[in-house]
Design a protein around this motif. Structure first.
Motif, PDB file in Angstrom:
ATOM      1  N   ALA A  59       0.965  -1.158  -0.043  1.00 12.93           N
ATOM      2  CA  ALA A  59       0.067   0.037   0.108  1.00 12.93           C
ATOM      3  C   ALA A  59       0.969   1.104   0.053  1.00 12.93           C
ATOM      4  CB  ALA A  59      -0.893  -0.033   1.200  1.00 12.93           C
ATOM      5  N   PRO A  60       0.520   2.413  -0.187  1.00 12.14           N
ATOM      6  CA  PRO A  60       1.206   3.618  -0.008  1.00 12.14           C
ATOM      7  C   PRO A  60       1.866   3.613   1.219  1.00 12.14           C
ATOM      8  CG  PRO A  60      -1.071   4.129  -0.988  1.00 12.14           C
ATOM      9  CD  PRO A  60      -0.936   2.685  -0.541  1.00 12.14           C
ATOM     10  N   ASP A  61       3.095   4.156   1.136  1.00 13.22           N
ATOM     11  CA  ASP A  61       4.068   3.990   2.339  1.00 13.22           C
ATOM     12  C   ASP A  61       3.399   4.745   3.541  1.00 13.22           C
ATOM     13  OD1 ASP A  61       5.991   2.573   0.888  1.00 13.22           O
ATOM     14  OD2 ASP A  61       7.255   4.401   0.608  1.00 13.22           O
ATOM     15  N   ASP A  62       2.992   5.695   3.620  1.00 14.28           N
ATOM     16  CA  ASP A  62       2.235   6.419   4.683  1.00 14.28           C
ATOM     17  C   ASP A  62       1.077   5.904   5.489  1.00 14.28           C
ATOM     18  OD1 ASP A  62       1.005   7.422   2.831  1.00 14.28           O
ATOM     19  OD2 ASP A  62       0.986   9.420   3.204  1.00 14.28           O
ATOM     20  N   GLY A  63       0.521   4.917   5.024  1.00 17.05           N
ATOM     21  CA  GLY A  63      -0.841   4.504   5.461  1.00 17.05           C
ATOM     22  C   GLY A  63      -0.810   2.962   5.919  1.00 17.05           C
ATOM     23  N   PRO A  64      -1.852   2.433   6.458  1.00 10.65           N
ATOM     24  CA  PRO A  64      -1.875   0.973   6.970  1.00 10.65           C
ATOM     25  C   PRO A  64      -1.557   0.182   6.008  1.00 10.65           C
ATOM     26  CG  PRO A  64      -3.744   2.115   7.539  1.00 10.65           C
ATOM     27  CD  PRO A  64      -2.896   2.972   6.830  1.00 10.65           C
ATOM     28  N   GLN A  65      -0.711  -1.105   6.049  1.00 13.39           N
ATOM     29  CA  GLN A  65      -0.365  -1.933   5.158  1.00 13.39           C
ATOM     30  C   GLN A  65      -1.066  -3.415   5.150  1.00 13.39           C
ATOM     31  OE1 GLN A  65       2.092  -0.989   2.666  1.00 13.39           O
ATOM     32  NE2 GLN A  65       1.959   0.927   3.640  1.00 13.39           N
ATOM     33  N   VAL A  83       1.854   1.272  12.431  1.00 15.60           N
ATOM     34  CA  VAL A  83       2.381   1.704  13.568  1.00 15.60           C
ATOM     35  C   VAL A  83       2.151   3.325  13.778  1.00 15.60           C
ATOM     36  CG1 VAL A  83       4.491   2.313  15.021  1.00 15.60           C
ATOM     37  CG2 VAL A  83       4.265   0.019  13.664  1.00 15.60           C
ATOM     38  N   ASP A  84       1.551   3.703  14.820  1.00 13.09           N
ATOM     39  CA  ASP A  84       1.157   4.948  14.988  1.00 13.09           C
ATOM     40  C   ASP A  84       1.739   5.439  16.215  1.00 13.09           C
ATOM     41  OD1 ASP A  84       0.072   7.509  15.051  1.00 13.09           O
ATOM     42  OD2 ASP A  84      -2.165   6.818  15.588  1.00 13.09           O
ATOM     43  N   GLY A  85       2.968   6.165  16.306  1.00 12.39           N
ATOM     44  CA  GLY A  85       3.440   6.542  17.526  1.00 12.39           C
ATOM     45  C   GLY A  85       4.183   5.487  18.173  1.00 12.39           C
ATOM     46  N   SER A  86       3.728   5.011  19.363  1.00 14.94           N
ATOM     47  CA  SER A  86       4.309   3.977  20.122  1.00 14.94           C
ATOM     48  C   SER A  86       3.519   2.736  20.001  1.00 14.94           C
ATOM     49  CB  SER A  86       4.725   4.171  21.397  1.00 14.94           C
ATOM     50  OG  SER A  86       3.175   4.614  22.310  1.00 14.94           O
ATOM     51  N   THR A  87       2.450   2.703  19.101  1.00 15.99           N
ATOM     52  CA  THR A  87       1.223   1.957  19.034  1.00 15.99           C
ATOM     53  C   THR A  87       1.663   0.973  17.781  1.00 15.99           C
ATOM     54  OG1 THR A  87      -0.300   2.873  20.430  1.00 15.99           O
ATOM     55  CG2 THR A  87      -1.292   1.094  19.519  1.00 15.99           C
ATOM     56  N   TRP A  88       1.597  -0.432  17.894  1.00 11.75           N
ATOM     57  CA  TRP A  88       1.643  -1.308  16.833  1.00 11.75           C
ATOM     58  C   TRP A  88       0.128  -1.848  16.988  1.00 11.75           C
ATOM     59  CZ3 TRP A  88       4.756  -6.269  16.473  1.00 11.75           C
ATOM     60  CH2 TRP A  88       4.639  -6.861  15.472  1.00 11.75           C
ATOM     61  N   LYS A  89      -0.446  -1.877  15.630  1.00 13.27           N
ATOM     62  CA  LYS A  89      -1.854  -2.295  15.425  1.00 13.27           C
ATOM     63  C   LYS A  89      -2.012  -3.327  14.242  1.00 13.27           C
ATOM     64  CE  LYS A  89      -4.476   1.273  17.752  1.00 13.27           C
ATOM     65  NZ  LYS A  89      -5.666   2.230  17.551  1.00 13.27           N
ATOM     66  N   ILE A  90      -2.640  -4.460  14.611  1.00 12.30           N
ATOM     67  CA  ILE A  90      -3.028  -5.324  13.426  1.00 12.30           C
ATOM     68  C   ILE A  90      -4.478  -5.721  13.522  1.00 12.30           C
ATOM     69  CG2 ILE A  90      -2.385  -7.690  12.323  1.00 12.30           C
ATOM     70  CD1 ILE A  90       0.086  -7.590  13.935  1.00 12.30           C
ATOM     71  N   TRP A  91      -5.325  -5.709  12.335  1.00 14.65           N
ATOM     72  CA  TRP A  91      -6.640  -5.825  12.385  1.00 14.65           C
ATOM     73  C   TRP A  91      -7.059  -6.555  11.214  1.00 14.65           C
ATOM     74  CZ3 TRP A  91      -4.219  -1.363  11.618  1.00 14.65           C
ATOM     75  CH2 TRP A  91      -4.468  -0.616  10.724  1.00 14.65           C
ATOM     76  N   ILE A 111      -3.048  -5.190  19.559  1.00 10.97           N
ATOM     77  CA  ILE A 111      -2.494  -3.855  19.952  1.00 10.97           C
ATOM     78  C   ILE A 111      -1.105  -4.243  20.795  1.00 10.97           C
ATOM     79  CG2 ILE A 111      -3.176  -1.704  21.251  1.00 10.97           C
ATOM     80  CD1 ILE A 111      -5.946  -2.819  20.947  1.00 10.97           C
ATOM     81  N   GLY A 112      -0.061  -3.564  20.322  1.00 13.11           N
ATOM     82  CA  GLY A 112       1.191  -3.728  21.014  1.00 13.11           C
ATOM     83  C   GLY A 112       1.630  -2.220  21.420  1.00 13.11           C
ATOM     84  N   GLU A 113       2.257  -2.072  22.629  1.00 17.53           N
ATOM     85  CA  GLU A 113       2.680  -0.853  22.964  1.00 17.53           C
ATOM     86  C   GLU A 113       4.040  -0.823  22.873  1.00 17.53           C
ATOM     87  OE1 GLU A 113       0.995   2.102  23.345  1.00 17.53           O
ATOM     88  OE2 GLU A 113      -0.584   1.167  22.960  1.00 17.53           O
ATOM     89  N   ILE A 114       4.944  -0.054  22.088  1.00 20.95           N
ATOM     90  CA  ILE A 114       6.313  -0.117  22.005  1.00 20.95           C
ATOM     91  C   ILE A 114       7.237   0.785  23.112  1.00 20.95           C
ATOM     92  CG2 ILE A 114       8.291   0.119  20.269  1.00 20.95           C
ATOM     93  CD1 ILE A 114       6.137   0.106  17.933  1.00 20.95           C
ATOM     94  N   SER A 115       7.863   0.238  23.857  1.00 24.36           N
ATOM     95  CA  SER A 115       8.645   0.815  24.735  1.00 24.36           C
ATOM     96  C   SER A 115       9.544   2.042  24.167  1.00 24.36           C
ATOM     97  CB  SER A 115       9.321  -0.113  25.932  1.00 24.36           C
ATOM     98  OG  SER A 115      10.909  -0.375  25.111  1.00 24.36           O
ATOM     99  N   ALA A 116       9.660   3.038  25.124  1.00 25.48           N
ATOM    100  CA  ALA A 116      10.495   4.383  24.711  1.00 25.48           C
ATOM    101  C   ALA A 116      11.690   3.941  24.042  1.00 25.48           C
ATOM    102  CB  ALA A 116      10.494   5.373  25.799  1.00 25.48           C
ATOM    103  N   ASP A 117      12.422   2.960  24.592  1.00 28.80           N
ATOM    104  CA  ASP A 117      13.895   2.649  24.230  1.00 28.80           C
ATOM    105  C   ASP A 117      13.617   1.402  23.054  1.00 28.80           C
ATOM    106  OD1 ASP A 117      13.022   0.029  25.349  1.00 28.80           O
ATOM    107  OD2 ASP A 117      14.950   0.219  26.844  1.00 28.80           O
TER     108      ASP A 117
END
Length: 149
Positions: A59-65, A83-91, A111-117
């Motif tokens: 899909a276009p690079d800047d959107g959901p894939q 991936v939006d900010g620190s949240t990875w989503k699959i649906w 729904i996955g929350e990516i740690s700051a590091d």
């Protein structure tokens, strides 16, 4: 697809499937670039947990894939991922017949929350129940820990 850069690498995975008795899951996952795509592979123990391979992209690079999922049970599914900010989503992709003869009988999302590091992803798979598949409940929690950190 720079939104996925933080996910590229090798991960140790642990989770627990809430059945009686609870089933502890331990495995390895890898996300790697293959040209314009990302390949996401996973294997885990116990043997009841299927090995899987997904191809992300198209899909276009800047959107959901789109995420084409295949596993060792012969299951194939089409998801969307972002991936939006620190949240990875699959649906489940629109139009996927989750309640049909080849579906699991429930809707699905991750729904996955990516740690700051970037070293840990605290995540969960959820099932959407009911006729519309929009009454969400926990399927199982899962934690990814970066192996190369």
């Amino acid at each position: 697809m720079t939104q996925f850069d933080r996910l590229i690498g090798e991960w140790h995975v642990e989770g627990e499937i809430p059945i009686e008795p609870p089933m502890k899951v331990s495995g390895e996952s890898k996300l790697e670039r293959l040209g314009a795509f990302i390949v996401f592979s996973s294997s885990a123990e116990p043997a009841d947990v299927p090995d899987s391979l997904s191809v992300i992209g198209g899909a276009p690079d800047d959107g959901p894939q789109p995420m084409h999922y295949f596993d060792s049970r012969g299951v194939k599914r089409l998801f969307m991922t972002a991936v939006d900010g620190s949240t990875w989503k699959i649906w489940r992709a629109p139009g996927e017949d989750w309640n049909g003869p080849d579906g699991p009988g429930f809707n699905q999302r991750f729904i996955g929350e990516i740690s700051a590091d970037g070293g840990t992803i605290e995540a969960r798979w959820e099932r959407g129940m009911g006729e519309a598949g929009d009454t969400w409940e926990l399927d199982f929690p899962i934690t990814y820990r970066r192996k190369d950190a």
